[in-house]
Design a protein around this motif. Structure first.
Motif, PDB file in Angstrom:
ATOM      1  N   ALA A 111       0.812  -1.202   0.088  1.00 53.02           N
ATOM      2  CA  ALA A 111      -0.003  -0.045   0.095  1.00 53.02           C
ATOM      3  C   ALA A 111       0.933   1.312   0.100  1.00 53.02           C
ATOM      4  O   ALA A 111       0.623   2.324  -0.689  1.00 53.02           O
ATOM      5  N   ARG A 112       1.931   1.335   0.725  1.00 49.26           N
ATOM      6  CA  ARG A 112       3.017   2.320   0.827  1.00 49.26           C
ATOM      7  C   ARG A 112       3.675   2.653  -0.438  1.00 49.26           C
ATOM      8  O   ARG A 112       3.947   3.737  -0.766  1.00 49.26           O
ATOM      9  N   ALA A 113       3.887   1.407  -1.215  1.00 48.64           N
ATOM     10  CA  ALA A 113       4.758   1.669  -2.272  1.00 48.64           C
ATOM     11  C   ALA A 113       3.812   1.850  -3.598  1.00 48.64           C
ATOM     12  O   ALA A 113       4.451   2.153  -4.713  1.00 48.64           O
ATOM     13  N   GLY A 114       2.704   1.734  -3.360  1.00 45.16           N
ATOM     14  CA  GLY A 114       1.706   1.594  -4.747  1.00 45.16           C
ATOM     15  C   GLY A 114       0.974   2.913  -4.830  1.00 45.16           C
ATOM     16  O   GLY A 114       1.116   3.818  -4.189  1.00 45.16           O
ATOM     17  N   ASP A 115       0.039   2.978  -5.817  1.00 39.43           N
ATOM     18  CA  ASP A 115      -0.835   3.982  -5.998  1.00 39.43           C
ATOM     19  C   ASP A 115      -2.253   3.851  -5.572  1.00 39.43           C
ATOM     20  O   ASP A 115      -3.277   4.335  -6.144  1.00 39.43           O
ATOM     21  N   GLY A 116      -2.336   3.428  -4.318  1.00 38.80           N
ATOM     22  CA  GLY A 116      -3.824   3.430  -3.910  1.00 38.80           C
ATOM     23  C   GLY A 116      -4.639   1.968  -3.957  1.00 38.80           C
ATOM     24  O   GLY A 116      -5.776   1.987  -3.525  1.00 38.80           O
ATOM     25  N   TRP A 117      -3.832   1.102  -4.425  1.00 39.85           N
ATOM     26  CA  TRP A 117      -4.132  -0.309  -4.623  1.00 39.85           C
ATOM     27  C   TRP A 117      -3.523  -1.348  -4.084  1.00 39.85           C
ATOM     28  O   TRP A 117      -2.106  -1.312  -4.394  1.00 39.85           O
ATOM     29  N   VAL A 118      -3.926  -2.536  -3.741  1.00 37.55           N
ATOM     30  CA  VAL A 118      -3.127  -3.632  -3.294  1.00 37.55           C
ATOM     31  C   VAL A 118      -4.017  -4.848  -3.882  1.00 37.55           C
ATOM     32  O   VAL A 118      -5.041  -4.715  -3.763  1.00 37.55           O
ATOM     33  N   LYS A 119      -3.244  -5.846  -4.411  1.00 35.44           N
ATOM     34  CA  LYS A 119      -3.733  -7.115  -5.182  1.00 35.44           C
ATOM     35  C   LYS A 119      -3.291  -8.176  -4.431  1.00 35.44           C
ATOM     36  O   LYS A 119      -2.430  -8.597  -4.109  1.00 35.44           O
ATOM     37  N   ILE A 120      -4.428  -8.889  -3.691  1.00 36.11           N
ATOM     38  CA  ILE A 120      -3.983 -10.247  -3.118  1.00 36.11           C
ATOM     39  C   ILE A 120      -4.618 -11.492  -3.931  1.00 36.11           C
ATOM     40  O   ILE A 120      -5.721 -11.291  -4.406  1.00 36.11           O
ATOM     41  N   VAL A 121      -4.120 -12.653  -3.931  1.00 36.43           N
ATOM     42  CA  VAL A 121      -4.539 -13.821  -4.512  1.00 36.43           C
ATOM     43  C   VAL A 121      -5.255 -14.574  -3.250  1.00 36.43           C
ATOM     44  O   VAL A 121      -4.778 -15.044  -2.419  1.00 36.43           O
ATOM     45  N   ALA A 122      -6.615 -14.673  -3.502  1.00 39.66           N
ATOM     46  CA  ALA A 122      -7.568 -15.234  -2.512  1.00 39.66           C
ATOM     47  C   ALA A 122      -7.708 -16.710  -2.586  1.00 39.66           C
ATOM     48  O   ALA A 122      -8.243 -17.384  -1.507  1.00 39.66           O
ATOM     49  N   ASP A 123      -7.612 -17.209  -3.673  1.00 36.36           N
ATOM     50  CA  ASP A 123      -7.830 -18.586  -3.927  1.00 36.36           C
ATOM     51  C   ASP A 123      -6.992 -19.013  -4.929  1.00 36.36           C
ATOM     52  O   ASP A 123      -6.546 -18.445  -5.855  1.00 36.36           O
ATOM     53  N   TRP A 124      -6.586 -20.406  -4.985  1.00 36.69           N
ATOM     54  CA  TRP A 124      -5.903 -21.223  -6.028  1.00 36.69           C
ATOM     55  C   TRP A 124      -5.916 -22.617  -5.848  1.00 36.69           C
ATOM     56  O   TRP A 124      -6.365 -23.236  -4.701  1.00 36.69           O
ATOM     57  N   ILE A 125      -5.589 -23.415  -6.800  1.00 38.65           N
ATOM     58  CA  ILE A 125      -5.506 -24.848  -6.642  1.00 38.65           C
ATOM     59  C   ILE A 125      -4.477 -25.149  -5.680  1.00 38.65           C
ATOM     60  O   ILE A 125      -3.261 -24.643  -5.544  1.00 38.65           O
ATOM     61  N   ASP A 126      -4.853 -26.170  -4.649  1.00 33.78           N
ATOM     62  CA  ASP A 126      -4.072 -26.832  -3.611  1.00 33.78           C
ATOM     63  C   ASP A 126      -3.742 -28.010  -4.329  1.00 33.78           C
ATOM     64  O   ASP A 126      -4.198 -29.037  -4.107  1.00 33.78           O
ATOM     65  N   ARG A 127      -2.397 -28.093  -4.888  1.00 36.37           N
ATOM     66  CA  ARG A 127      -2.031 -29.512  -5.529  1.00 36.37           C
ATOM     67  C   ARG A 127      -1.642 -30.583  -4.574  1.00 36.37           C
ATOM     68  O   ARG A 127      -1.703 -31.658  -4.899  1.00 36.37           O
ATOM     69  N   SER A 128      -1.272 -30.125  -3.412  1.00 33.39           N
ATOM     70  CA  SER A 128      -0.922 -30.953  -2.236  1.00 33.39           C
ATOM     71  C   SER A 128      -2.153 -32.123  -1.801  1.00 33.39           C
ATOM     72  O   SER A 128      -1.622 -33.071  -1.363  1.00 33.39           O
ATOM     73  N   GLU A 129      -3.365 -31.824  -2.347  1.00 29.26           N
ATOM     74  CA  GLU A 129      -4.371 -32.775  -2.077  1.00 29.26           C
ATOM     75  C   GLU A 129      -4.560 -33.882  -3.070  1.00 29.26           C
ATOM     76  O   GLU A 129      -5.233 -34.688  -3.124  1.00 29.26           O
ATOM     77  N   GLY A 130      -3.647 -33.810  -3.830  1.00 24.68           N
ATOM     78  CA  GLY A 130      -3.629 -34.968  -5.110  1.00 24.68           C
ATOM     79  C   GLY A 130      -4.809 -34.820  -5.882  1.00 24.68           C
ATOM     80  O   GLY A 130      -5.334 -33.779  -6.627  1.00 24.68           O
ATOM     81  N   ALA A 131      -5.485 -36.023  -6.108  1.00 24.59           N
ATOM     82  CA  ALA A 131      -6.416 -36.190  -6.990  1.00 24.59           C
ATOM     83  C   ALA A 131      -7.804 -35.373  -6.401  1.00 24.59           C
ATOM     84  O   ALA A 131      -8.828 -35.191  -7.107  1.00 24.59           O
ATOM     85  N   ASP A 132      -7.876 -35.177  -5.076  1.00 21.17           N
ATOM     86  CA  ASP A 132      -8.760 -34.094  -4.459  1.00 21.17           C
ATOM     87  C   ASP A 132      -8.668 -32.709  -4.622  1.00 21.17           C
ATOM     88  O   ASP A 132      -9.448 -31.937  -3.851  1.00 21.17           O
ATOM     89  N   ALA A 133      -7.601 -32.477  -5.188  1.00 23.57           N
ATOM     90  CA  ALA A 133      -7.221 -31.098  -5.386  1.00 23.57           C
ATOM     91  C   ALA A 133      -8.282 -30.047  -6.027  1.00 23.57           C
ATOM     92  O   ALA A 133      -8.911 -30.495  -6.858  1.00 23.57           O
ATOM     93  N   ASP A 134      -8.536 -28.845  -5.353  1.00 18.96           N
ATOM     94  CA  ASP A 134      -9.483 -28.079  -5.790  1.00 18.96           C
ATOM     95  C   ASP A 134      -8.995 -26.716  -5.601  1.00 18.96           C
ATOM     96  O   ASP A 134      -8.088 -26.525  -4.807  1.00 18.96           O
ATOM     97  N   LEU A 135      -9.895 -25.614  -5.785  1.00 22.72           N
ATOM     98  CA  LEU A 135      -9.747 -24.282  -5.480  1.00 22.72           C
ATOM     99  C   LEU A 135      -9.946 -24.314  -4.090  1.00 22.72           C
ATOM    100  O   LEU A 135     -10.819 -24.626  -3.244  1.00 22.72           O
ATOM    101  N   ARG A 136      -8.771 -23.371  -3.240  1.00 22.92           N
ATOM    102  CA  ARG A 136      -8.783 -23.587  -1.805  1.00 22.92           C
ATOM    103  C   ARG A 136      -8.426 -22.029  -1.261  1.00 22.92           C
ATOM    104  O   ARG A 136      -7.538 -21.501  -2.138  1.00 22.92           O
ATOM    105  N   ALA A 137      -9.148 -21.809  -0.507  1.00 21.66           N
ATOM    106  CA  ALA A 137      -8.542 -20.313  -0.029  1.00 21.66           C
ATOM    107  C   ALA A 137      -7.380 -20.224   0.567  1.00 21.66           C
ATOM    108  O   ALA A 137      -6.841 -21.073   1.037  1.00 21.66           O
TER     109      ALA A 137
END
Length: 364
Positions: free
Chosen positions: A142-168
């Motif tokens: 926030a201090r380094a930018g121009d009024g915006w911050v981008k966070i990644v809130a979910d993505w695949i968790d490949r550690s779950e193997g065949a059950d892998a899905d989008l996780r927070a």
């Protein structure tokens, strides 16, 4: 040195205001004929505030950060397509130098994507080893930018193997503290999210924007509409979900099935957002897998989803500028406008064919 121009025809200021003409002098817009008006170059057509791409990654390529030469090529492609204001949605490159270039679009930087190890695209973001680091990392961005911050809130968790899905990626309490940290430092937070499950913690945390929003259910859409939280649909990117599912294949079947489902209903999702009254922002997601200069193609996709052309045009120009607090067509404002030979409110395809692009008062 700026050009002396006389723009005539239909000048679209906002949803309710049209003018018959406007002048460009000393790099600024004015409704008063300037000194030497008789020498001004005449340009006739439909005049819009420069288009706004709120999800664009100048300085990012498929493998991560690109060199400065390639970043200039990216920015010029956006500019030539009529995009004169970019809110970057995360870049591994420090792009402050872009802001010093008068030949490149205006840029509002969001700094680095904030993610976790192995939970986002490699070489794209700043990866935090401990979730508890997020609030401090958000404050720093926030201090380094121009009024915006981008966070990644979910993505695949490949550690779950065949059950892998989008996780927070982040616990709810950490998200709450992170958004508060951004607000304390004068910045807003927007979040990448595909899944339904990641949305409620973001809403509870006071998130300021949602990128993609492909998994939002009816209740979440209604809440976003109530709070006036904008969503950027990025349909060009969502159009790749079937390909992404094919790449996941048999190794991650649950994830692949979800991505195919979201791909199949992508147009219905955007239509539902619009009909519920969620503010829509337009973003190409250029950089990485989407080529720069793609905003007009993204707008065509949003119109194909059923959003009226007039709303698409407004969302990509004066409404986005109002949201970002950047002037459009106003007395004394920087002359950042695009001219078209036909009315894009009748056919958004017109946006792919700008007749004139004027940036900082210079005819590009």
């Amino acid at each position: 040195m700026s050009d002396l121009l006389h723009l005539r025809g239909t000048v679209l200021v906002d949803d309710a205001t049209e003018l018959e003409e406007v002048w460009v002098a000393d790099g600024r817009l004015t409704r008063t004929p300037p000194l030497g008006a008789e020498r001004a170059r005449q340009i006739t057509g439909w005049v819009l505030p420069g288009l706004v791409d709120v999800h664009c990654h100048i300085g990012l390529g498929p493998g991560g950060e690109v060199d400065e030469e390639e970043a200039v090529v990216q920015a010029k492609a956006d500019r030539d397509a009529g995009t004169l204001l970019v809110r970057d949605a995360g870049s591994p490159m420090d792009t402050r130098w872009v802001q010093a270039r008068t030949d490149l679009p205006r840029l509002l930087r969001a700094g680095r994507h904030l993610a976790r190890p192995k939970r986002y695209l490699r070489n794209y973001g700043l990866e935090l080893d401990d979730v508890a680091q997020l609030p401090d990392a958000v404050a720093a961005q926030a201090r380094a930018g121009d009024g915006w911050v981008k966070i990644v809130a979910d993505w695949i968790d490949r550690s779950e193997g065949a059950d892998a899905d989008l996780r927070a990626l982040w616990p709810a309490d950490v998200l709450h503290d992170a958004v508060a940290a951004a607000h304390d430092n004068g910045a807003r937070v927007t979040a990448h999210t595909f899944s339904r499950e990641a949305i409620d913690p973001l809403l509870d945390a006071g998130i300021d924007g949602i990128e993609h929003g492909t998994g939002m259910d009816a209740d979440q859409i209604a809440e976003a509409a109530h709070r006036r939280i904008p969503v950027t649909p990025t349909l060009l990117q969502v159009g790749r979900f079937a390909e992404i599912a094919d790449q996941a294949g048999a190794k991650y079947p649950r994830y692949a099935a979800r991505m195919r489902q979201m791909h199949a209903r992508r147009y219905a999702q955007v239509r539902a957002l619009h009909e519920a009254g969620v503010p829509l922002l337009m973003g190409s997601d250029a950089g990485g897998t989407i080529v720069h200069g793609s905003l007009p193609a993204e707008l065509a996709e949003v119109a194909r989803a059923g959003v009226p052309a007039a709303d698409v045009v407004a969302a990509a120009s004066w409404r986005a500028r109002r949201f970002l607090a950047v002037p459009g067509i106003a007395e004394g404002a920087s002359a950042d406008v695009v001219v078209y030979d036909a009315d894009p409110r009748q056919d958004v395809g017109v946006l792919s064919r700008p007749a004139a692009v004027i940036l900082r008062g210079r005819l590009v």
